[in-house]
Design a protein around this motif. Sequence first.
Motif, PDB file in Angstrom:
ATOM      1  N   GLU A  78       0.706  -1.095  -0.011  1.00 29.07           N
ATOM      2  CA  GLU A  78      -0.087  -0.089  -0.039  1.00 29.07           C
ATOM      3  C   GLU A  78       0.922   1.400  -0.052  1.00 29.07           C
ATOM      4  N   GLU A  81       1.956   1.762  -3.659  1.00 25.98           N
ATOM      5  CA  GLU A  81       1.101   2.106  -4.336  1.00 25.98           C
ATOM      6  C   GLU A  81       0.805   3.673  -4.187  1.00 25.98           C
ATOM      7  N   ARG A  82       0.804   4.100  -2.977  1.00 24.47           N
ATOM      8  CA  ARG A  82       0.463   5.397  -2.574  1.00 24.47           C
ATOM      9  C   ARG A  82       1.270   6.350  -3.304  1.00 24.47           C
ATOM     10  N   ARG A  84       3.280   5.727  -5.883  1.00 21.29           N
ATOM     11  CA  ARG A  84       3.057   5.656  -7.449  1.00 21.29           C
ATOM     12  C   ARG A  84       2.197   6.809  -7.609  1.00 21.29           C
ATOM     13  N   ARG A  85       1.085   7.031  -6.932  1.00 21.51           N
ATOM     14  CA  ARG A  85      -0.180   7.757  -7.213  1.00 21.51           C
ATOM     15  C   ARG A  85       0.042   9.354  -6.920  1.00 21.51           C
ATOM     16  N   GLU A  86       1.081   9.632  -6.017  1.00 15.87           N
ATOM     17  CA  GLU A  86       1.372  10.678  -5.701  1.00 15.87           C
ATOM     18  C   GLU A  86       1.920  11.741  -7.026  1.00 15.87           C
ATOM     19  N   PRO A  87       1.233  12.834  -7.149  1.00 15.65           N
ATOM     20  CA  PRO A  87       1.732  13.765  -8.234  1.00 15.65           C
ATOM     21  C   PRO A  87       3.245  14.291  -7.865  1.00 15.65           C
TER      22      PRO A  87
END
Length: 99
Positions: A78, A81-82, A84-87
């Motif tokens: 998790e 994944e977080r 990777r999602r952060e801009p």
Amino acid sequence: MMMWFFAVLIVLAMGGVAVIASGRGGSMPPAYDDRPDLDLPEGRPIGADDLRRVRFPLALRGYRMSEVDALLARLATEMEERRRREPGPGPSSGEPLSD
């Protein structure tokens, strides 16, 4: 005759226990801590790779090792994944998140 034999045997056994209890049979070796240290970073937040390396010591009435390992694996996944999602330019792989 047989009763006297058991009586002498019991007295000898009690004498042996008394000798050992008094310390004349030699001392016990020094105790040492055989539990692994939790190697977690102190100067930075914990990252996914840190969670994957954590190993808890076994205990008689502790947690189930498989459940702890599954939770740590899920938390590490998790966190990745977080990340990777952060801009924006996030930390490179292997570095912890700064939550």
